[in-house]
Design an enzyme around this catalytic site. Structure first.
Site, PDB file in Angstrom:
ATOM      1  CG  ASP A 230      -7.729  -2.350  -1.030  1.00 57.50           C
ATOM      2  OD1 ASP A 230      -7.358  -1.598  -0.091  1.00 57.50           O
ATOM      3  OD2 ASP A 230      -7.818  -1.962  -2.210  1.00 57.50           O
TER       4      ASP A 230
HETATM    5  C1  BGC Z   1      -6.712   1.350  -1.490  1.00 57.17           C
HETATM    6  C2  BGC Z   1      -5.360   0.735  -1.184  1.00 57.17           C
HETATM    7  C3  BGC Z   1      -4.783   1.364   0.054  1.00 57.17           C
HETATM    8  C4  BGC Z   1      -5.752   1.189   1.186  1.00 57.17           C
HETATM    9  C5  BGC Z   1      -5.279   1.801   2.490  1.00 57.17           C
HETATM   10  C6  BGC Z   1      -7.631   1.326  -0.305  1.00 57.17           C
HETATM   11  O1  BGC Z   1      -8.770   2.057  -0.561  1.00 57.17           O
HETATM   12  O2  BGC Z   1      -7.317   0.668  -2.566  1.00 57.17           O
HETATM   13  O3  BGC Z   1      -4.490   0.910  -2.268  1.00 57.17           O
HETATM   14  O4  BGC Z   1      -3.539   0.814   0.336  1.00 57.17           O
HETATM   15  O5  BGC Z   1      -6.990   1.803   0.859  1.00 57.17           O
HETATM   16  O6  BGC Z   1      -5.275   3.173   2.404  1.00 57.17           O
END
Ligand code: BGC
Length: 766
Positions: A230
């Site tokens: 993530d």
């Molecule tokens: C989120 C993800 C997301 C990623 C990219 C993170 O903060 O938890 O779900 O895909 O950012 O934006």
């Protein structure tokens, strides 16, 4: 297909390490010398959030104009695999047109508490439903040669301390509740990528969790794609790579690439581990790059129309009394003897249809219910309360109240303001803004035909539920939400959504109430497997609306389940067919839900668990058949003792119905286990355990009981008086007596105990 092995052989150590982190916020790195392309990934999940510049993962900067489909909370309520697959296919095509290789979704974390700020993106409190919906979405997207990134792996069920907190749960709970949505998706649809979550699991970061990212995900489930962090979830990069985290995102910080190089040089990280990560990343990169559809077009008008259609099939009619819905366009407005239709609440003009954070879409076209309804008939409108806060103004209340007195029907557009529910933080209560509850109560007092339409991503308390005639849960229905609501209100669409989560009466009733969101960096999942209806149904608690509930403008008769076999081994499958008849007067869709109840009593288990569902469309008077297949996993629990799924030998009940609380028919099935844990006897084995196994029960009766003269209770004492302990009571008490205790209470010697234990084990074939 590019020869990836040959490419890796030509890459320098630095190039290989470099490929394992992004070039920037949204791109993988290119290696120009070898013509390895850079590809783009974008959020997801319910539309394309492709950012040109100014990348961020919090929904702050703008992205291209795109179509916002219903969020996960809504699409799961469709209980419709084909619909979700179609939505995935549409987004996949958009990705092709916009040159995006992977869409970052679906988000499948289990809704442990209604307060999780990101529940609007997640699918369900039930792992089976979440898994089926996720697999359908992934298949839809990937059919277009665009990858998905199922997220957030795993046990990321709250926003509180989301980047560091530890989710503390036992193995059975993890396996039965928190992993199956990922497992099903991997086994059925093989997502190209999986996103490890920010949090720790029992103390170990998901990003560094070898057990999770390698042993379970790859060795057990057969995941073939790459694991991406993530955004910002990487803690110790080298540990992460060893554990199975292949790609670090976002990129731009090259310090970790250098750490990987150093670790390989110093012999702390095998180069083969790095090569394997590169191989996985390149396989997905080339799978996209070699299948780019140059002719794909992002037809926003067409996709918007799809978004409206899909939304209309997701919304859930929670209550409808006295035929208050559907509204009749003819009866309303001019010349209507009963008075006009009145819409109240700013959500009628400004619907809330998506959540805040990384999934936030820059919408192509937003439809609102007021404008849509006015295309059909005259509708009066009073703002009543704002869409973006909690403000009670007496003038606004009084205006709405005065108009409500003369209206034939009053539709209140209520819901959670943006700031109440978002990625990044949890909700602080399960209530609607106080201004909304107050106005609904006042309007209900002056007009009995009150209808509430809700815009929210997660359950809310409804203290007024008994005093309104109808409630439509619109969820966060995407940019077409306003039109979809109006189609349902006016009966142009027959609602067919079902709750993918229980609506409890109040927050204090929720199973994790005392343990959410935890303190001091830890959250204990003490409710275990008793999440959602597994808890409410086991405790027979009153709820506001049960899991699986949802009404229709027509009625259905669901028949009894017919089983293809009544006695199976756990290696067999059984087919369950159910007849469904549309007994009403309009076309409609019904969701037949199949629950399994364990009657063997071997383990403490939920009252029932969803193990199948099927949605069927029927014309008035029409009868159709749905068919569902059950296998070992439908009956099994996760046995920590065996370290595997285990369906104990015995009876199971198959329940079919249209909510967890509305069961139309049942049938029984006998299952024989092929992997029962071995029963080994030792001096501390209780007599009750011996009674449960035929081989040992026999020896118990013939040999052991004779050594228990001291204990053997008699009905009368020597003076003919009743004994304090009757025979039945004596037997019941003996259940818990270990064999060795017969030395104290019976006539056994130490040697006898050893001999008897050996004999018992021989009888068991040990
Ligand atoms: C989120 C993800 C997301 C990623 C990219 C993170 O903060 O938890 O779900 O895909 O950012 O934006």
């Amino acid at each position: 297909m590019a020869d990836i092995k040959a490419l890796i052989a030509q890459m320098t150590l630095e190039e290989k390490a470099g490929l394992c982190s992004g070039a920037d916020f949204w791109h993988t790195k290119a290696v120009e010398r070898l013509e390895i392309p850079s590809v783009m990934v974008s959020d997801g999940p319910h539309g394309l959030r492709k950012q040109a510049e100014g990348g961020d993962h919090l929904g702050i900067n703008d992205s291209i104009v795109s179509v916002c489909f219903p969020a996960g909370c809504a699409t799961a309520a469709s209980f419709d695999r084909a619909l979700v697959r179609e939505m995935g296919g549409t987004i996949g095509n958009e990705c092709q047109a916009e040159k995006v290789s992977v869409v970052l979704g679906p988000a499948v974390n289990i809704k442990r508490s209604p307060l999780c700020g990101r529940n609007f993106e997640y699918l369900s409190e039930d792992p089976y439903l979440a898994g089926e919906m996720a697999a359908s979405y992934i298949s839809g997207v990937q059919e277009k040669h665009v990858g998905t990134s199922i997220k957030h792996f795993a046990l990321n069920n709250q926003e509180h301390e989301r980047m560091s907190g530890s989710s503390e749960a036992d193995e059975r709970t993890i396996r039965e509740i928190y992993l199956p949505a990922f497992e099903t998706a991997v086994k059925k649809s093989q997502p190209k990528t999986i996103m490890n979550s920010y949090n720790r699991i029992n103390g170990v970061f998901a990003a560094e969790n070898h057990r999770l990212l390698t042993e379970i995900l790859r060795d057990e489930w057969g995941f073939e794609g790459y694991v991406v962090s993530d955004w910002g979830a990487t803690n110790d990069r080298v540990k992460g790579m060893e554990a199975g985290e292949d790609l670090e995102m976002p990129g731009g910080n090259f310090a970790n690439d250098a750490l990987i190089v150093r670790a390989v040089r110093e012999g702390r990280l095998p180069e083969s581990t790095l090569d394997e990560a590169v191989r996985r990343i390149l396989t997905v990169v080339y799978d996209y790059a070699e299948n780019v559809s140059p002719d794909a077009v992002f037809d926003r008008e067409r996709d918007h129309a799809k978004a409206v259609d899909i939304a209309a099939q997701c919304m859930v009619l929670l209550k409808n009394e006295n035929g208050v819905l559907p509204l009749s366009a003819h009866a309303a407005g001019c010349g209507n003897p009963d008075g006009p239709i009145l819409f109240v609440g700013e959500f009628a003009e400004k619907p809330r249809f998506q959540g805040g954070g990384s999934s936030h879409i820059n919408c192509y076209q937003i439809t609102d219910a007021l404008r849509e309804a006015r295309k059909r008939t005259d509708v009066q409108y009073a703002k009543g309360f704002p869409a973006d806060g909690d403000v009670s103004r007496e003038e606004d209340f009084a205006e709405a109240e005065a108009l409500a007195k003369g209206a034939s029907r009053v539709v209140v557009f209520a819901g959670l303001p943006d700031s109440f529910e978002s990625e990044g933080y949890d909700r602080s209560s399960m209530k609607l803004p106080a201004c909304q509850d107050a106005l609904i109560e006042r309007l209900a007092a002056v007009n009995p035909n009150l209808i509430v339409v809700l815009h929210n991503g997660s359950p809310v308390e409804m203290p007024w539920a008994d005093r309104v005639s109808a409630i439509l849960e619109a969820y966060l229905g995407g940019e077409g939400s306003g039109e979809a609501v109006v189609r349902i209100l006016f009966g142009e669409e027959n609602p067919s959504g079902k709750l993918a989560e229980t609506f409890p009466l109040r927050l204090e009733d929720t199973p994790c109430y005392l343990n959410f969101p935890g303190k001091g960096g830890k959250v204990f999942y003490r409710e275990g497997v008793f999440v959602g209806y597994r808890y409410y149904d086991s405790r027979r608690m009153e709820v506001l609306f049960p899991f699986g509930h949802g009404l229709s403008y027509t009625s259905f008769r669901i028949g009894a389940p017919v089983l293809s076999a009544s006695d199976i081994r756990d290696t067999d499958t059984v087919r369950v067919t159910v007849e469904v008849t549309n007994t009403g007067t309009v076309f409609g869709r019904e969701v037949v839900q199949l629950y399994v109840r364990d009657l063997t009593g071997t383990e403490i288990r939920p009252d029932k668990e969803l193990k199948g569902f099927a949605k069927i469309a029927l014309a008035p008077g029409e009868t159709g058949t749905v068919s569902m297949e059950l296998d070992k996993r439908s009956f099994a629990f996760y046995s920590e003792e065996i370290g595997d799924w285990y369906a104990p030998t015995g009876e199971y009940e198959i329940l079919v119905g249209n909510s967890s609380r509305n069961i139309a028919g049942t049938a029984k099935l006998h299952v024989t286990s092929t992997n029962a844990p071995r029963f080994a006897v030792h001096a501390n084995t209780m007599l009750g355990e011996l009674m449960q196994h035929p081989e040992t029960a026999e020896i118990l009766k013939t040999t052991l009981l004779s050594h228990m003269a001291l204990l053997a209770p008699q009905e009368k004492d020597e003076n003919g008086r009743d004994q304090a302990v009757s025979e039945d009571m004596g037997m019941a008490m003996m259940r818990y007596m270990p064999i060795r205790a017969l030395r104290s209470f019976g006539s056994l010697t130490d040697e006898n105990v050893e001999e008897i234990v050996a004999a018992l084990n021989r009888a068991l074939g040990n």
